[in-house]
Design an enzyme around this catalytic site. Sequence first.
Site, PDB file in Angstrom:
ATOM      1  N   GLY A  12     -11.219  -7.287   0.544  1.00 27.70           N
ATOM      2  CA  GLY A  12      -9.973  -6.609   0.184  1.00 27.70           C
ATOM      3  C   GLY A  12      -8.776  -7.168   0.916  1.00 27.70           C
ATOM      4  O   GLY A  12      -8.900  -8.016   1.821  1.00 27.70           O
ATOM      5  N   ASP A  13      -7.574  -6.740   0.474  1.00 27.63           N
ATOM      6  CA  ASP A  13      -6.302  -7.109   1.106  1.00 27.63           C
ATOM      7  C   ASP A  13      -6.017  -8.603   1.067  1.00 27.63           C
ATOM      8  O   ASP A  13      -5.350  -9.148   1.957  1.00 27.63           O
ATOM      9  CB  ASP A  13      -6.248  -6.605   2.566  1.00 27.63           C
ATOM     10  CG  ASP A  13      -6.459  -5.114   2.642  1.00 27.63           C
ATOM     11  OD1 ASP A  13      -6.062  -4.411   1.699  1.00 27.63           O
ATOM     12  OD2 ASP A  13      -7.031  -4.654   3.654  1.00 27.63           O
ATOM     13  N   LYS A  16      -3.744  -9.485  -3.580  1.00 30.74           N
ATOM     14  CA  LYS A  16      -3.857  -9.335  -5.038  1.00 30.74           C
ATOM     15  C   LYS A  16      -2.565  -8.782  -5.632  1.00 30.74           C
ATOM     16  O   LYS A  16      -2.086  -9.251  -6.661  1.00 30.74           O
ATOM     17  CB  LYS A  16      -5.011  -8.357  -5.386  1.00 30.74           C
ATOM     18  CG  LYS A  16      -6.366  -8.828  -4.901  1.00 30.74           C
ATOM     19  CD  LYS A  16      -7.434  -7.770  -5.117  1.00 30.74           C
ATOM     20  CE  LYS A  16      -7.276  -6.523  -4.294  1.00 30.74           C
ATOM     21  NZ  LYS A  16      -7.467  -6.683  -2.845  1.00 30.74           N
ATOM     22  N   ASN A  38      -7.751   4.324  -2.491  1.00 27.04           N
ATOM     23  CA  ASN A  38      -8.195   3.486  -1.362  1.00 27.04           C
ATOM     24  C   ASN A  38      -7.482   2.135  -1.374  1.00 27.04           C
ATOM     25  O   ASN A  38      -7.335   1.498  -0.333  1.00 27.04           O
ATOM     26  CB  ASN A  38      -9.727   3.300  -1.368  1.00 27.04           C
ATOM     27  CG  ASN A  38     -10.296   2.835  -2.699  1.00 27.04           C
ATOM     28  OD1 ASN A  38      -9.594   2.816  -3.707  1.00 27.04           O
ATOM     29  ND2 ASN A  38     -11.569   2.484  -2.720  1.00 27.04           N
ATOM     30  N   GLY A  40      -4.447  -0.554  -1.458  1.00 25.01           N
ATOM     31  CA  GLY A  40      -3.071  -0.617  -0.977  1.00 25.01           C
ATOM     32  C   GLY A  40      -2.542  -1.995  -1.330  1.00 25.01           C
ATOM     33  O   GLY A  40      -2.904  -2.971  -0.681  1.00 25.01           O
ATOM     34  N   HIS A  41      -1.756  -2.073  -2.394  1.00 30.86           N
ATOM     35  CA  HIS A  41      -1.269  -3.364  -2.889  1.00 30.86           C
ATOM     36  C   HIS A  41       0.220  -3.483  -2.565  1.00 30.86           C
ATOM     37  O   HIS A  41       1.040  -2.745  -3.114  1.00 30.86           O
ATOM     38  CB  HIS A  41      -1.535  -3.498  -4.391  1.00 30.86           C
ATOM     39  CG  HIS A  41      -3.002  -3.512  -4.724  1.00 30.86           C
ATOM     40  ND1 HIS A  41      -3.493  -3.594  -5.996  1.00 30.86           N
ATOM     41  CD2 HIS A  41      -4.091  -3.474  -3.910  1.00 30.86           C
ATOM     42  CE1 HIS A  41      -4.820  -3.597  -5.963  1.00 30.86           C
ATOM     43  NE2 HIS A  41      -5.198  -3.515  -4.704  1.00 30.86           N
ATOM     44  N   GLN A 219      -9.809  -3.768  -3.996  1.00 29.80           N
ATOM     45  CA  GLN A 219     -10.816  -4.158  -3.002  1.00 29.80           C
ATOM     46  C   GLN A 219     -11.211  -5.637  -3.204  1.00 29.80           C
ATOM     47  O   GLN A 219     -10.405  -6.403  -3.705  1.00 29.80           O
ATOM     48  CB  GLN A 219     -12.055  -3.237  -3.041  1.00 29.80           C
ATOM     49  CG  GLN A 219     -11.770  -1.812  -2.582  1.00 29.80           C
ATOM     50  CD  GLN A 219     -11.127  -0.929  -3.632  1.00 29.80           C
ATOM     51  OE1 GLN A 219     -11.620  -0.837  -4.737  1.00 29.80           O
ATOM     52  NE2 GLN A 219     -10.043  -0.275  -3.299  1.00 29.80           N
ATOM     53  N   GLY A 296      -3.182   1.919   7.822  1.00 30.79           N
ATOM     54  CA  GLY A 296      -2.518   1.392   9.016  1.00 30.79           C
ATOM     55  C   GLY A 296      -3.489   0.889  10.077  1.00 30.79           C
ATOM     56  O   GLY A 296      -3.070   0.453  11.154  1.00 30.79           O
ATOM     57  N   ARG A 299      -6.659  -4.714  11.012  1.00 32.70           N
ATOM     58  CA  ARG A 299      -7.728  -5.405  10.282  1.00 32.70           C
ATOM     59  C   ARG A 299      -8.455  -6.355  11.222  1.00 32.70           C
ATOM     60  O   ARG A 299      -7.819  -6.986  12.071  1.00 32.70           O
ATOM     61  CB  ARG A 299      -7.148  -6.195   9.102  1.00 32.70           C
ATOM     62  CG  ARG A 299      -6.521  -5.307   8.050  1.00 32.70           C
ATOM     63  CD  ARG A 299      -5.864  -6.138   6.943  1.00 32.70           C
ATOM     64  NE  ARG A 299      -5.201  -5.288   5.969  1.00 32.70           N
ATOM     65  CZ  ARG A 299      -4.113  -5.634   5.288  1.00 32.70           C
ATOM     66  NH1 ARG A 299      -3.548  -6.814   5.482  1.00 32.70           N
ATOM     67  NH2 ARG A 299      -3.581  -4.810   4.413  1.00 32.70           N
TER      68      ARG A 299
HETATM   69  P1  GDP Z   1      -3.939  -6.486  -1.614  1.00 31.59           P
HETATM   70  O1  GDP Z   1      -4.591  -5.191  -1.290  1.00 31.59           O
HETATM   71  O2  GDP Z   1      -4.931  -7.545  -1.976  1.00 31.59           O
HETATM   72  O3  GDP Z   1      -2.846  -6.366  -2.638  1.00 31.59           O
HETATM   73  O4  GDP Z   1      -3.244  -6.988  -0.255  1.00 31.59           O
HETATM   74  P2  GDP Z   1      -2.419  -6.083   0.798  1.00 31.59           P
HETATM   75  O5  GDP Z   1      -1.099  -5.764   0.223  1.00 31.59           O
HETATM   76  O6  GDP Z   1      -3.257  -4.971   1.298  1.00 31.59           O
HETATM   77  O7  GDP Z   1      -2.316  -7.093   2.008  1.00 31.59           O
HETATM   78  C1  GDP Z   1      -1.754  -8.360   1.879  1.00 31.59           C
HETATM   79  C2  GDP Z   1      -0.585  -8.475   2.871  1.00 31.59           C
HETATM   80  O8  GDP Z   1      -0.202  -9.828   2.981  1.00 31.59           O
HETATM   81  C3  GDP Z   1       0.655  -7.737   2.413  1.00 31.59           C
HETATM   82  O9  GDP Z   1       1.362  -7.300   3.539  1.00 31.59           O
HETATM   83  C4  GDP Z   1       1.452  -8.811   1.672  1.00 31.59           C
HETATM   84  O10 GDP Z   1       2.839  -8.551   1.660  1.00 31.59           O
HETATM   85  C5  GDP Z   1       1.132 -10.018   2.508  1.00 31.59           C
HETATM   86  N1  GDP Z   1       1.101 -11.309   1.803  1.00 31.59           N
HETATM   87  C6  GDP Z   1       0.626 -11.595   0.560  1.00 31.59           C
HETATM   88  N2  GDP Z   1       0.649 -12.922   0.327  1.00 31.59           N
HETATM   89  C7  GDP Z   1       1.148 -13.483   1.466  1.00 31.59           C
HETATM   90  C8  GDP Z   1       1.373 -14.837   1.874  1.00 31.59           C
HETATM   91  O11 GDP Z   1       1.121 -15.801   1.165  1.00 31.59           O
HETATM   92  N3  GDP Z   1       1.865 -15.017   3.136  1.00 31.59           N
HETATM   93  C9  GDP Z   1       2.146 -13.989   3.980  1.00 31.59           C
HETATM   94  N4  GDP Z   1       2.617 -14.268   5.193  1.00 31.59           N
HETATM   95  N5  GDP Z   1       1.947 -12.707   3.622  1.00 31.59           N
HETATM   96  C10 GDP Z   1       1.441 -12.479   2.401  1.00 31.59           C
HETATM   97  P1  IMO Z   2      -7.316  -3.206  -1.550  1.00 26.93           P
HETATM   98  O1  IMO Z   2      -7.298  -2.962  -3.042  1.00 26.93           O
HETATM   99  C1  IMO Z   2      -9.533  -3.285   2.194  1.00 26.93           C
HETATM  100  C2  IMO Z   2     -12.880  -0.475   2.570  1.00 26.93           C
HETATM  101  C3  IMO Z   2     -12.751   0.610   3.629  1.00 26.93           C
HETATM  102  C4  IMO Z   2     -14.210   0.804   3.998  1.00 26.93           C
HETATM  103  C5  IMO Z   2     -14.913   0.639   2.658  1.00 26.93           C
HETATM  104  C6  IMO Z   2     -15.231   1.951   1.954  1.00 26.93           C
HETATM  105  O2  IMO Z   2      -6.037  -2.886  -0.884  1.00 26.93           O
HETATM  106  O3  IMO Z   2      -7.830  -4.573  -1.256  1.00 26.93           O
HETATM  107  P2  IMO Z   2     -13.693   3.682   0.625  1.00 26.93           P
HETATM  108  O4  IMO Z   2     -12.493   4.463   1.075  1.00 26.93           O
HETATM  109  O5  IMO Z   2     -13.442   2.775  -0.534  1.00 26.93           O
HETATM  110  O6  IMO Z   2     -14.893   4.547   0.415  1.00 26.93           O
HETATM  111  O7  IMO Z   2     -14.048   2.764   1.912  1.00 26.93           O
HETATM  112  O8  IMO Z   2     -14.050  -0.141   1.849  1.00 26.93           O
HETATM  113  N1  IMO Z   2     -11.761  -0.547   1.602  1.00 26.93           N
HETATM  114  C7  IMO Z   2     -10.819  -1.490   1.619  1.00 26.93           C
HETATM  115  N2  IMO Z   2     -10.588  -2.495   2.493  1.00 26.93           N
HETATM  116  N3  IMO Z   2      -8.763  -3.155   1.098  1.00 26.93           N
HETATM  117  C8  IMO Z   2      -9.000  -2.192   0.199  1.00 26.93           C
HETATM  118  O9  IMO Z   2      -8.344  -2.117  -0.989  1.00 26.93           O
HETATM  119  C9  IMO Z   2     -10.038  -1.263   0.468  1.00 26.93           C
HETATM  120  N4  IMO Z   2     -10.519  -0.183  -0.182  1.00 26.93           N
HETATM  121  C10 IMO Z   2     -11.575   0.237   0.518  1.00 26.93           C
HETATM  122  O10 IMO Z   2     -11.975   0.170   4.721  1.00 26.93           O
HETATM  123  O11 IMO Z   2     -14.640  -0.240   4.836  1.00 26.93           O
HETATM  124 MG    MG Z   3      -4.686  -3.825   0.292  1.00 21.88          MG
END
Ligand code: GDP
Ligand code: IMO
Ligand code: MG
Length: 422
Positions: A12-13, A16, A38, A40-41, A219, A296, A299
């Site tokens: 995840g994270d 996307k 769950n 967070g985009h 995720q 928060g 990671r």
């Molecule tokens: P998602 O859940 O896959 O949408 O990703 P998140 O938003 O949870 O986490 C990605 C983090 O990286 C966010 O704070 C974005 O703003 C940041 N981000 C995405 N692409 C880039 C990149 O290419 N460079 C940097 N420095 N930050 C990025």
């Molecule tokens: P995005 O879409 C990162 C992780 C939780 C935990 C496990 C199970 O932003 O990438 P849950 O609440 O789904 O039952 O938790 O999955 N988890 C994520 N980790 N990014 C996410 O979503 C996540 N959604 C769930 O931290 O380990």
């Molecule tokens: Mg996320």
Amino acid sequence: MPTTAILGLQWGDEGKGKLVDSLSAQQDFCVRFQGGGNAGHTVYPPGGKIVLHHLPTGVLHKDCINVMAQGMVADPFKLLDEINEVEVRGFKLAGRLKISDRCAVTTPMHLSLDAGREDGGSATKVGTTQRGIGPTYADRYDRIGVRMADLLDGTTLREALSRAVSVRACQMSVEPNVDAMLKPLREAGDKLRPYICDTALLLAEAMKEERRILFEGAQGAMLDVCQGTYPYVTSSHTTAAGIAAGSGLLLAPQDVIGVSKAYCTRVGDGPFPTELADAMGEKLRQKGGEFGATTGRPRRCGWIDLFALRYVCKISGVTRIAITKLDVLSAMGELNVGVGYKGWKEPGLPADIRQFTALQPEYKTLPGWDEDISKIRSLGELPATARSYLRFVEEYVGVPIGIISVGPEREASFFSEGAPKA
Ligand code: GDP
Ligand code: IMO
Ligand code: MG
């Protein structure tokens, strides 16, 4: 027919949301098919940062219709807050948000069950986001769930809540009260009514009309309930296999874009073979701003794991990889990439969690680069060592890198082989 998927390849994270935001300007539909609050985009539309949890990222593009398909779970109160937050920012949703009448609904009972299990110590804890995801999905498959359509009728809702409570009450210290849950849920149902419909039918029509559809994964593949590091996973199908059941249609997108950071992170419990519990891990966390977008939490950070990446690309039929956060690796010195595990000779990853936890990474060390690359907008401008880093990833995994991201902003990414086909 131009259908695209954007899926996470790690835990995840991966970024996307940022990529969906960049690509959904050219899409007719943006579809979330699994997960719920769950997720967070993080996205940066004009006016500043927004973090989307339930809503598809296409809500930020006025011509895009956004579908929360039946594979999702939704907390109606949090969803209404999110709708409000987005509308206040000027992204009006009337006629552009379609919520499946079959979406699973998270009730206060599910939040208590999730919290109770997380409080139960290491024997039960997964490190969830405490958004009630596991209990909501469990109730769906146990046929005691509440669905979006149930929120629209008091009698149906009372029956659905009573059914769930009678099964779940014995697992809870305080028996959930149907009457206390009923009124606020019904009120939420009335507010959500304009958006609720049969989204499988809507998508079937859209496919017939050859509309451009983007499926937004939440995720990542390593958190898939079957394929991932079970039991340290989420409760939905996060690989490409989840798209069909989650949207209620037989389909396999032509373009499956798998998103991976140039390194790797994980939040929550569970094995992470290439984790760096040292100063380099801390450096990645600080430089990459690696703190959960939903909870928060800091990671966990480590090197990219190419063995795992190759495995999940095969499972999801990834057609091109998007590498994000390449900018974070600038000035980090030499870079390691995971190319296997000591003594592990199998082509895939172990299903046994004890075996997975015991995996010790083997690394290839590659030269790094010192330049700030965050303003670069084409492959050719990247330092030669950054290009060879990408080439190594591509050759090891066996899938082309099609998109490179060097910053969180909408415009901070580029295609490495010309414009996309869609
Ligand atoms: P998602 O859940 O896959 O949408 O990703 P998140 O938003 O949870 O986490 C990605 C983090 O990286 C966010 O704070 C974005 O703003 C940041 N981000 C995405 N692409 C880039 C990149 O290419 N460079 C940097 N420095 N930050 C990025
Ligand atoms: P995005 O879409 C990162 C992780 C939780 C935990 C496990 C199970 O932003 O990438 P849950 O609440 O789904 O039952 O938790 O999955 N988890 C994520 N980790 N990014 C996410 O979503 C996540 N959604 C769930 O931290 O380990
Ligand atoms: Mg996320």
